[in-house]
Design a protein around this motif. Sequence first.
Motif, PDB file in Angstrom:
ATOM      1  N   THR A   1       0.833  -1.203   0.000  1.00 20.78           N
ATOM      2  CA  THR A   1       0.000   0.000   0.000  1.00 20.78           C
ATOM      3  C   THR A   1       0.863   1.246   0.000  1.00 20.78           C
ATOM      4  OG1 THR A   1      -1.731  -1.176   1.173  1.00 20.78           O
ATOM      5  CG2 THR A   1      -1.843   1.224   1.224  1.00 20.78           C
TER       6      THR A   1
ATOM      7  N   PHE B   1       0.682   4.098  -2.950  1.00 24.21           N
ATOM      8  CA  PHE B   1       0.231   5.474  -2.741  1.00 24.21           C
ATOM      9  C   PHE B   1       1.359   6.479  -2.651  1.00 24.21           C
ATOM     10  CE2 PHE B   1      -3.577   3.158  -1.166  1.00 24.21           C
ATOM     11  CZ  PHE B   1      -4.398   3.566  -2.198  1.00 24.21           C
TER      12      PHE B   1
ATOM     13  N   TYR C   1      -8.551   4.831  -6.263  1.00 25.06           N
ATOM     14  CA  TYR C   1      -7.652   3.689  -6.071  1.00 25.06           C
ATOM     15  C   TYR C   1      -7.959   2.945  -4.774  1.00 25.06           C
ATOM     16  CZ  TYR C   1      -5.406   6.190  -9.783  1.00 25.06           C
ATOM     17  OH  TYR C   1      -5.172   6.840 -10.962  1.00 25.06           O
ATOM     18  N   VAL C   2      -8.357   3.675  -3.750  1.00 22.56           N
ATOM     19  CA  VAL C   2      -8.764   3.019  -2.494  1.00 22.56           C
ATOM     20  C   VAL C   2      -9.989   2.144  -2.754  1.00 22.56           C
ATOM     21  CG1 VAL C   2      -9.697   3.425  -0.180  1.00 22.56           C
ATOM     22  CG2 VAL C   2      -7.752   4.777  -0.992  1.00 22.56           C
TER      23      VAL C   2
ATOM     24  N   ARG D   1      -8.809  -0.874  -4.847  1.00 20.07           N
ATOM     25  CA  ARG D   1      -7.995  -1.788  -4.039  1.00 20.07           C
ATOM     26  C   ARG D   1      -8.888  -2.562  -3.064  1.00 20.07           C
ATOM     27  NH1 ARG D   1      -2.395  -1.298  -4.006  1.00 20.07           N
ATOM     28  NH2 ARG D   1      -2.241  -1.913  -1.809  1.00 20.07           N
TER      29      ARG D   1
END
Length: 192
Positions: A58, A62, A78-79, A82
């Motif tokens: 992670t 990021f 993206y969160v 994911r």
Amino acid sequence: MNPSQDDPPMAREALLVFVGAICLILIQLMPLRSMSMLARPLWLDECITDLVVREASTSKAFVDLLAGGVDANPPAYYVLMRGLAFVGLHSPTTYRVTALICIAGALAGVYCILRRTFDPFAAAVGVAGLWSIGIAVEHTFEARFYSLLLLATVWSALFAARVEHGWTMRLGLALTAVVVCTTHWFGIVGLA
């Protein structure tokens, strides 16, 4: 019902528009045998999305990839992706179905905004007008953050118009504003 009276039961109508939008989008694709729009290979920008989502670390995803310049957009999309990948939903089809759901949700939000002033038919025509814009159709099948940005912007506008209806509308406005601003750097322009 006179549109100037109290707000209509928009939750039920919004749900019908949301489900109807998904059905109509899929029905439009069937005669064209274009269901491949949901499973086609990723293009360059979508490959960057896939790179960020697939990264096991992670912090690397990021900090190195997003902040380092591979894709310098804020991380909300993206969160979300994911999170879907974490539960096993990771493929080009997942990206595109997520975009389709976001666009359908945005169309339902536009319906609710229009429904505050117009009758159901006129509001539905307005939604059809938005759907007829090529860029809306294009982003319905892209593995990028634009569909989430449209969804959050539309619903923040709806919550802002209904903020006098209590704390739930203010909370909805706050949450959607956060999503707008953390989906794209120009999200603040959408809220202005």
